[in-house]
Structures are given as C-alpha cells and as structure tokens.
Design a protein around this motif. Structure first.
Motif, PDB file in Angstrom:
ATOM      1  N   ASP A   1       3.644   9.793   8.269  1.00 12.90           N
ATOM      2  CA  ASP A   1       2.954  10.656   9.221  1.00 12.90           C
ATOM      3  C   ASP A   1       3.830  11.792   9.734  1.00 12.90           C
ATOM      4  OD1 ASP A   1       4.665   9.054  10.654  1.00 12.90           O
ATOM      5  OD2 ASP A   1       3.230   8.541  12.239  1.00 12.90           O
TER       6      ASP A   1
ATOM      7  N   THR B   1       1.437   3.546   3.048  1.00 16.41           N
ATOM      8  CA  THR B   1       2.194   3.117   4.227  1.00 16.41           C
ATOM      9  C   THR B   1       3.688   3.362   4.089  1.00 16.41           C
ATOM     10  OG1 THR B   1       2.580   0.853   3.408  1.00 16.41           O
ATOM     11  CG2 THR B   1       0.501   1.279   4.578  1.00 16.41           C
ATOM     12  N   GLN B   2       4.111   3.787   2.920  1.00 15.94           N
ATOM     13  CA  GLN B   2       5.537   3.884   2.639  1.00 15.94           C
ATOM     14  C   GLN B   2       6.124   5.233   3.067  1.00 15.94           C
ATOM     15  OE1 GLN B   2       7.315   1.036   0.958  1.00 15.94           O
ATOM     16  NE2 GLN B   2       5.515   0.457   2.132  1.00 15.94           N
TER      17      GLN B   2
ATOM     18  N   ASP C   1       0.861  -1.176   0.000  1.00 16.16           N
ATOM     19  CA  ASP C   1       0.000   0.000   0.000  1.00 16.16           C
ATOM     20  C   ASP C   1       0.901   1.231   0.000  1.00 16.16           C
ATOM     21  OD1 ASP C   1      -1.727   2.085   0.397  1.00 16.16           O
ATOM     22  OD2 ASP C   1      -2.535   1.354   2.313  1.00 16.16           O
TER      23      ASP C   1
END
Length: 469
Positions: free
Chosen positions: A409, A330-331, A327
């Motif tokens: 994030d 998520t990287q 995905d």
C-alpha cells in the motif's frame, strides 16, 4: 567447540551472532579496486562500453548426470519444463517455509551438464541436497570463489568469466569476432571467435544495448582480457574495478544478498548441521537499523525480492506448499528509493563535526557494510513499512539510491524515511564505527531506476540477471 552452524547457534540468538560478526567487510576479490576512477567507470557502462571481470567473486557448481535436472526441479521455484541446452536460467530456491535461500544463474552447457554461478547460499543449498536427496546419477564438483585476501599466486579458477556491456559493446564484440555476430535472444548461449579460438558466450545486455558474457579455461584469463581491452580501446571500453562493479545493480534493480532464510525451522536442521562454522551462513554479517530478536523477521518471500513471476506450480519443489498459501497481493514489493540530497549531504558533513560522533559512514559508490543489509523504511507515522537493502551512489543519476522492499500500500512517488545507521552507537562488528543514526527522506521510485534500463531491459547482466522464468 561447535562443529557446524546448528551447534554454533544452539542456545544463542542467531541475530546477535550475525549482527556482531567479526569477519569484516564483504570484499570482491582479486580484481583491482579501480582501473581509472569509479565515476568514469560507472559512466562508461551508460555512455560507451565496459569490461567486467567476474572470474573471482562467485562460486561455480558443476552438475553432471541425468539426475541433475531433477535436483534443479526439486529445489527451484522456477519451472524447468523448458530448459534446453545452450540456455541459461535464473535459479531461485526457497526453504520449506517459502522464504528465499539465495539465487544465481544456471547454464545448461551440454546434455545433462549444468553449471550454477553465483553466491554461496544457493550453491551450498544445491550441494547439500545433491548429497542427501538420493540422486544416484549425479556428479557434483564445486569451484569456490577466490579468497578475499589471496596471497601470492594462490588464485586459480576453472573458468575465467568476462562481460562486455554498454552502448558500444557489440562493436567491440564484432571486432573481436572478426565479423558480424548474430544477436540471439536473451539468455541464449553460443560461441564466437576470440584470439584464434572459439569461446562460449551468453547473450544479454544493459544500457539498452546488447552484450555478452564470455568464459573459458582460466589459464587463458590474462590473454583474453588483454585482447578485449585492446579491441575495445577505439570504442571507449573501460575495464571496471571491484569498487564500481557491484554498484551497477543500483541502476538495474537486483538485490544481491538477502539473508538466507535457513537459521530456523526444523525442516532445515539437517542443513544447518551440514554447514560448517566457516561457511558463509555462519560467518556473514547482518547490518542496518532494523533490529528484531526473531531471525525469521529478516526472511523474504520471492515476491518481496521481485521473483514472484518465477514461481511456477507445475512441479513439486521445496517450499511449494507454503508458497501456494500466499496471496501475492499481500506481499511487499521491490522498489528503488531515491534519497534526499540535503539529508545525504548531512551524512558527509558530519565527518567534519568535531563536537561528536558522525553519522554512519556512507562509502562511495557502495555504502553497504554487511553481507545482508536491512535498514528500516518508515512511513509518516513512524511505522516500519519495509527494508532498504542495497545502498550506494550512481554517478549516472547523480543520486544516492537504495533497493528496497516495501508494503503493497506504499505507492510510487510516496516519501518515506530510511533510518541510516545502527541503534545505540552501532554494533561491535568489524565494519562498524561509533556513529549516530539519521532519518533520511527518500522517494519511492521504479525499479530499475534507470529510465534506459526500465524501457529496454528484457534480459540481464551479471549482478542483475532477470528472465521471464
């Protein structure tokens, strides 16, 4: 005695081998370190124009035959559904686990004829699969980069390769051509007049201005270089030396040398057995404050290096199955880190501290001290959120900068910490002196960092090629 890379790492942790390699610093060969002053040379690519001599530090792999495009398609994450003659394309191969081997540029020079230009990891990968993949109609020859420390007149290449770049570059180019020259789309190849002969060109640009890469038979190297320098004098053209040259990527945003993800995995065993003990992969250096006993912790996916848009599932290629399971959200993502000036000043001030070891030396304009550089990037809690991978100083921005990959994030504008220097006084590799570590504050910033490059950069320039794939 070991005969190949696999035998070299059998019963041995490749992390330990690479972190203590004795090969010394990575050198850009043959081209003089400076022609003027590295600060003047950096400023010239933003304010006037520059001549980059790229004739020596990259491999050339020549692929000829109807199976050449099949080899490229089988090993590249990029689509080759559209790849006509006189176009160039960035080449990004991955291992079966979906991690990047390296990258470079493919030039489609003629029908069924391609040239890969770039660093050894991707050229070695191409040659291995050409030899072992059952490509009957394929001829492969390689012209290796010039030796780092050549003796006498031992240097000879098949091509010279120059770039003319910067705001006044097109004026220089049209003077050399003897008249106007069409500004084709990025990554398009054509020809121009130069010194009474036709030479091949690749259109791209930097500093918000169009430029060209020019190449031809190496025996014409000195004559062509002199013609460019003479024509460029009235437009402020400055030849760039090997000291300033690699630092241009700090502004454009290309991470040149991630660790090739080939040291583990049964699917890559044959490749490791093919690689010699003198190969780039066997002799390279792994540097920085991030330390893990697991070599796979240093591997990176295409998204982490900014190549996510290149991944196309319209063809079968090595690593496709693994990449389809990832995905992208998520990287980690590629960013620029702007280092805190006060903290960087501490690094230099420590050189004059007679009471103890200095911090790790920060060379100018490029501070890397390994083939692959991985400094820990930590958040306010001290957790590792990424890697700082290419570090130096831009006189145009008057900042210490590094190219990094950080967790999704971590927002732009956040303050993070780069751990500068290796633990426990440093490893035993030749490029490391005894030193202390320092935690350096840095701000997560855009990539490319340069506002000019960020707003106008649609093509690429050597050490910073990009395309829409």
């Amino acid at each position: 005695m070991a005969q190949n890379l696999q035998e070299l790492i059998d019963g041995r942790n490749p992390v330990e081998m690479l972190r203590n390699s004795q090969i010394g610093s990575y050198i850009y060969p043959v081209v003089p370190a400076d022609f003027q002053n590295w600060i003047k040379e950096q400023r010239a690519w933003r304010e006037a124009s520059v001549l980059y001599d790229q004739s020596h530090h990259m491999d050339n792999v020549f692929l000829k035959g109807s199976d050449a495009i099949r080899l490229i398609s089988d090993t590249a994450i990029n689509s080759v559904a559209t790849f006509p003659v006189n176009r160039a394309k960035q080449y990004v191969p991955t291992t079966s686990s979906g991690h990047v081997v390296g990258d470079g540029i493919l030039f489609h020079e003629a029908e069924d004829e391609y040239v890969y230009v770039g660093r050894a990891p991707a050229s070695n990968w191409l040659m291995y699969h050409a030899e072992t993949g059952g490509y009957a109609n394929l001829d492969v020859t390689v012209d290796r980069r010039s030796p780092s420390r050549p003796y006498g007149d031992a240097v000879a290449r098949r091509y010279y390769r120059f770039q003319i770049q910067g705001p006044t570059a097109w004026q220089v180019i049209e003077k050399l051509n003897g008249g106007p020259l069409e500004q084709l789309r990025f990554f398009s190849m054509s020809e121009m007049q130069l010194g009474g002969a036709r030479v091949r060109t690749l259109r791209h640009g930097m500093a918000g201005a169009p430029g060209l890469e020019i190449w031809g038979p190496y025996e014409h190297h000195h004559r062509v270089r002199d013609l460019i320098v003479e024509a460029g004098a009235e437009f402020g053209l400055v030849p760039v030396g090997s000291r300033a040259y690699p630092s241009n990527t700090l502004e454009s945003g290309w991470i040149p040398s991630p660790l090739p993800a080939i040291y583990s995995g049964e699917a890559e065993r044959g490749y490791r057995e093919w690689l010699g003990t003198d190969s780039y992969e066997a002799t390279g250096t792994l540097a920085g404050s991030f330390v893990s006993d697991d070599i796979s912790d240093y591997y990176l996916t295409p998204w982490e290096l900014g190549y996510g848009s290149f991944v196309k599932f319209d063809h079968d290629f090595i690593g496709r199955d693994a990449l389809e399971k990832i995905d992208p959200a998520t990287q980690r993502r590629k960013v620029t880190l702007a280092w805190n000036a006060e903290d960087v000043t501490k690094i230099f001030a420590s050189l004059f501290d007679v009471e103890g070891d200095s911090y790790k030396f920060f060379d100018l304009p490029l501070a890397n001290y390994g083939s692959a550089n991985y400094d820990s990037v930590t958040d306010a809690d001290g957790s590792v959120v990424g890697f700082s991978m290419f570090t130096g100083y831009s006189a145009n921005e008057k900042r210490a900068l590094s190219l990094a990959t950080v967790a999704p994030d971590v927002p732009e504008g956040a303050e993070v910490t780069v751990v500068w220097g290796e633990p426990d006084g440093g490893t035993t590799k030749a490029s490391v002196e005894p030193h202390r570590q320092l935690e350096v504050r840095a701000v997560v910033s855009p990539v490319p960092y340069s506002t000019v490059a960020r707003q106008t950069y649609h093509g690429g320039w050597r050490t910073g090629y990009r395309e829409s794939a």
